[in-house]
Design an enzyme around this catalytic site. Structure first.
Site, PDB file in Angstrom:
ATOM      1  N   CYS A  60     -21.120 -31.334  -6.573  1.00  0.00           N
ATOM      2  CA  CYS A  60     -20.896 -30.702  -5.307  1.00  0.00           C
ATOM      3  C   CYS A  60     -20.880 -29.015  -6.233  1.00  0.00           C
ATOM      4  CB  CYS A  60     -19.447 -30.608  -4.488  1.00  0.00           C
ATOM      5  SG  CYS A  60     -18.216 -30.878  -5.901  1.00  0.00           S
ATOM      6  N   ASN A 118     -16.450 -29.220  -7.679  1.00  0.00           N
ATOM      7  CA  ASN A 118     -15.956 -30.294  -8.211  1.00  0.00           C
ATOM      8  C   ASN A 118     -14.778 -30.611  -8.106  1.00  0.00           C
ATOM      9  OD1 ASN A 118     -16.207 -32.265 -11.805  1.00  0.00           O
ATOM     10  ND2 ASN A 118     -16.680 -32.704  -9.867  1.00  0.00           N
ATOM     11  N   CYS A 123     -13.418 -31.245  -4.811  1.00  0.00           N
ATOM     12  CA  CYS A 123     -12.626 -32.433  -3.747  1.00  0.00           C
ATOM     13  C   CYS A 123     -13.782 -33.476  -2.921  1.00  0.00           C
ATOM     14  CB  CYS A 123     -13.123 -30.803  -2.753  1.00  0.00           C
ATOM     15  SG  CYS A 123     -12.021 -29.978  -2.477  1.00  0.00           S
ATOM     16  N   ARG A 124     -14.770 -32.944  -2.951  1.00  0.00           N
ATOM     17  CA  ARG A 124     -16.842 -33.709  -2.411  1.00  0.00           C
ATOM     18  C   ARG A 124     -16.477 -34.331  -3.506  1.00  0.00           C
ATOM     19  NH1 ARG A 124     -19.907 -28.983   0.353  1.00  0.00           N
ATOM     20  NH2 ARG A 124     -18.947 -28.070  -1.532  1.00  0.00           N
ATOM     21  N   SER A 125     -17.492 -34.393  -4.516  1.00  0.00           N
ATOM     22  CA  SER A 125     -18.166 -34.722  -6.318  1.00  0.00           C
ATOM     23  C   SER A 125     -16.966 -36.060  -5.860  1.00  0.00           C
ATOM     24  CB  SER A 125     -18.801 -33.948  -6.742  1.00  0.00           C
ATOM     25  OG  SER A 125     -18.467 -33.491  -7.893  1.00  0.00           O
ATOM     26  N   ASP A 177     -18.585 -28.675   3.606  1.00  0.00           N
ATOM     27  CA  ASP A 177     -17.139 -28.008   2.160  1.00  0.00           C
ATOM     28  C   ASP A 177     -16.006 -27.999   3.093  1.00  0.00           C
ATOM     29  OD1 ASP A 177     -15.474 -26.917   0.123  1.00  0.00           O
ATOM     30  OD2 ASP A 177     -16.896 -25.366   0.118  1.00  0.00           O
TER      31      ASP A 177
HETATM   32  P1  4NP Z   1     -16.147 -29.172  -3.335  1.00  0.00           P
HETATM   33  O1  4NP Z   1     -15.467 -27.740  -2.971  1.00  0.00           O
HETATM   34  O2  4NP Z   1     -17.491 -28.006  -3.707  1.00  0.00           O
HETATM   35  O3  4NP Z   1     -16.121 -30.305  -2.748  1.00  0.00           O
HETATM   36  O4  4NP Z   1     -14.769 -29.295  -5.242  1.00  0.00           O
HETATM   37  C1  4NP Z   1     -14.933 -26.248  -3.099  1.00  0.00           C
HETATM   38  C2  4NP Z   1     -13.773 -26.268  -3.873  1.00  0.00           C
HETATM   39  C3  4NP Z   1     -13.703 -24.926  -4.529  1.00  0.00           C
HETATM   40  C4  4NP Z   1     -14.298 -23.897  -3.390  1.00  0.00           C
HETATM   41  C5  4NP Z   1     -15.201 -24.263  -2.980  1.00  0.00           C
HETATM   42  C6  4NP Z   1     -15.792 -25.037  -2.794  1.00  0.00           C
HETATM   43  N1  4NP Z   1     -14.223 -22.053  -4.319  1.00  0.00           N
HETATM   44  O5  4NP Z   1     -14.704 -21.598  -3.714  1.00  0.00           O
HETATM   45  O6  4NP Z   1     -12.960 -22.044  -5.570  1.00  0.00           O
END
Ligand code: 4NP
Length: 160
Positions: free
Chosen positions: A8, A11, A13-15, A127
């Site tokens: 993602c 790294n 939340c989703r992945s 997201d």
């Molecule tokens: P992820 O979520 O890609 O599912 O881990 C996010 C975590 C942090 C951010 C964006 C999405 N950020 O912009 O910091």
């Protein structure tokens, strides 16, 4: 052993929930000897960080522990893993930019290609990071769980 990398943006939340759910399914089905998995982010924003507590709480509620330290997706990951799962279109584009080797592209998939409830094969795992509420994290969990189940069916059937 076949290796699966979930990717993602951050790294956190989703992945990492993809990795945790996939690992849980391997245990449930007694397939731990056949597959390995890991997760990473296309950005280094959160490198070294633990999963977002909102994602961790949600997975825990479903009996799935998350234990991961965020890392950035690298060219070695691209070359070494057998299957790479992108959560959204932006992840997909950023993954394929990591190497000019076009031969690697067929191993990159959108995770929701395997979601029986997705409207189309290019559907995204949304997201949840800026949405704030736990409902967004629950939705991510449900999508990821459905998709990983089908992904494992397809891997076992030799379809990827
Ligand atoms: P992820 O979520 O890609 O599912 O881990 C996010 C975590 C942090 C951010 C964006 C999405 N950020 O912009 O910091």
């Amino acid at each position: 052993m076949k290796s699966v990398m979930f990717v993602c943006l951050g790294n956190i939340c989703r992945s990492p929930v993809g990795e945790a759910v996939f690992r849980h399914l391997l245990k449930e089905r007694g397939l731990e000897h056949k597959y390995t998995c890991d997760s990473s982010g296309t950005s280094a924003f959160h490198a070294g960080a633990e999963p977002d507590p909102r994602m961790g709480m949600t997975a825990e509620k479903h009996g799935i522990p998350m234990d991961h330290s965020a890392q950035q997706f690298t060219k070695s990951h691209y070359e070494d893993f057998d299957v790479i799962m992108a959560m959204d279109q932006s992840n997909y584009q950023n993954i394929i930019k990591v190497s000019q080797n076009h031969k690697l592209r067929p191993k990159v998939h959108m995770l929701r290609e395997f979601d029986p409830q997705a409207a189309s094969a290019d559907a995204e795992v949304p997201d949840p990071y800026y949405k704030g509420g736990l409902e967004a994290f629950e939705e991510v969990y449900e999508i990821v769980h459905r998709s990983c189940n089908k992904l494992l069916d397809e891997l076992e059937a030799g379809n990827l």
